[in-house]
Scaffold this motif. Sequence first.
Motif, short mmCIF file in Angstrom:
data_model
loop_
_atom_site.label_atom_id
_atom_site.label_comp_id
_atom_site.label_asym_id
_atom_site.label_seq_id
_atom_site.Cartn_x
_atom_site.Cartn_y
_atom_site.Cartn_z
N TRP A 245 0.84 -1.20 0.00
CA TRP A 245 0.00 0.00 0.00
C TRP A 245 0.86 1.25 0.00
O TRP A 245 1.79 1.38 0.79
CB TRP A 245 -0.91 -0.04 1.23
CG TRP A 245 -1.69 1.20 1.45
CD1 TRP A 245 -2.70 1.69 0.68
CD2 TRP A 245 -1.52 2.14 2.51
NE1 TRP A 245 -3.16 2.87 1.20
CE2 TRP A 245 -2.46 3.17 2.33
CE3 TRP A 245 -0.66 2.21 3.61
CZ2 TRP A 245 -2.57 4.24 3.20
CZ3 TRP A 245 -0.76 3.28 4.48
CH2 TRP A 245 -1.71 4.28 4.26
N THR B 67 -1.93 7.10 -0.77
CA THR B 67 -3.21 6.74 -1.39
C THR B 67 -4.18 6.29 -0.31
O THR B 67 -3.77 5.80 0.74
CB THR B 67 -3.05 5.60 -2.42
OG1 THR B 67 -2.52 4.46 -1.75
CG2 THR B 67 -2.16 5.99 -3.57
N SER B 68 -5.46 6.43 -0.58
CA SER B 68 -6.47 6.06 0.41
C SER B 68 -6.49 4.54 0.62
O SER B 68 -6.36 3.78 -0.34
CB SER B 68 -7.84 6.52 -0.08
OG SER B 68 -8.85 5.98 0.73
N THR C 185 -8.58 2.21 -1.62
CA THR C 185 -8.17 1.76 -2.96
C THR C 185 -7.59 0.34 -2.95
O THR C 185 -7.33 -0.22 -4.01
CB THR C 185 -7.11 2.71 -3.55
OG1 THR C 185 -5.96 2.72 -2.70
CG2 THR C 185 -7.65 4.12 -3.70
N ASP D 249 -7.28 -3.61 -2.94
CA ASP D 249 -8.12 -4.63 -3.57
C ASP D 249 -8.81 -5.50 -2.51
O ASP D 249 -9.98 -5.82 -2.62
CB ASP D 249 -7.29 -5.53 -4.50
CG ASP D 249 -6.74 -4.74 -5.67
OD1 ASP D 249 -7.38 -3.74 -6.06
OD2 ASP D 249 -5.67 -5.11 -6.18
#
Length: 176
Positions: A64, A68-69, A72, A74
Amino acid sequence: MSAETADLTKVDSAVSGLSSSPTEEKKIGHRRASSSAAGVYNINDLEKEGKELQIAKETQKLNWKLNTSPATLDDKEVLKKFLTTPPVKKIDLHFPLGLEVTARNLKGVTIKDALDAIHKQFKKKADDELELPVLAGFEWDKEESWTRLIVHQKKEGAPSSGGGKKKDKKKETYDD
């Protein structure tokens, strides 16, 4: 007029007839009960009892990016898992360069809570501003500090899908 005074005496007698104990109970009852779930510990209590923490191994496989949030990712099911076993209400996340963020959740800090706390610090940073932009995992070193986890980062994550590789190739062509 006698009916009105009779009503007043009833009210006065009710007030004067109260003992002090119900008001004390009322004060205690007014305080909101803790909304923490059963089986969720305060990290300081665990330290006193000498209970060891185990960190969810799933955090090492997330790849991760810190800016980024977490939404997002998977694998949404991983986000619901507790970050530590036993679950704790709050834990400090310490970065090697000195930054420290705190993840809190009275029902037990989940992986999502930790990632949200980290993301809040890094969301305004561009990819090239971050030397190590990808989360590699967490480490608990009880000798250094019982109440915090050390955050490990790495340069880049393993490609998760073919789509990611294609995007990387496009970036390379623009760089040339």
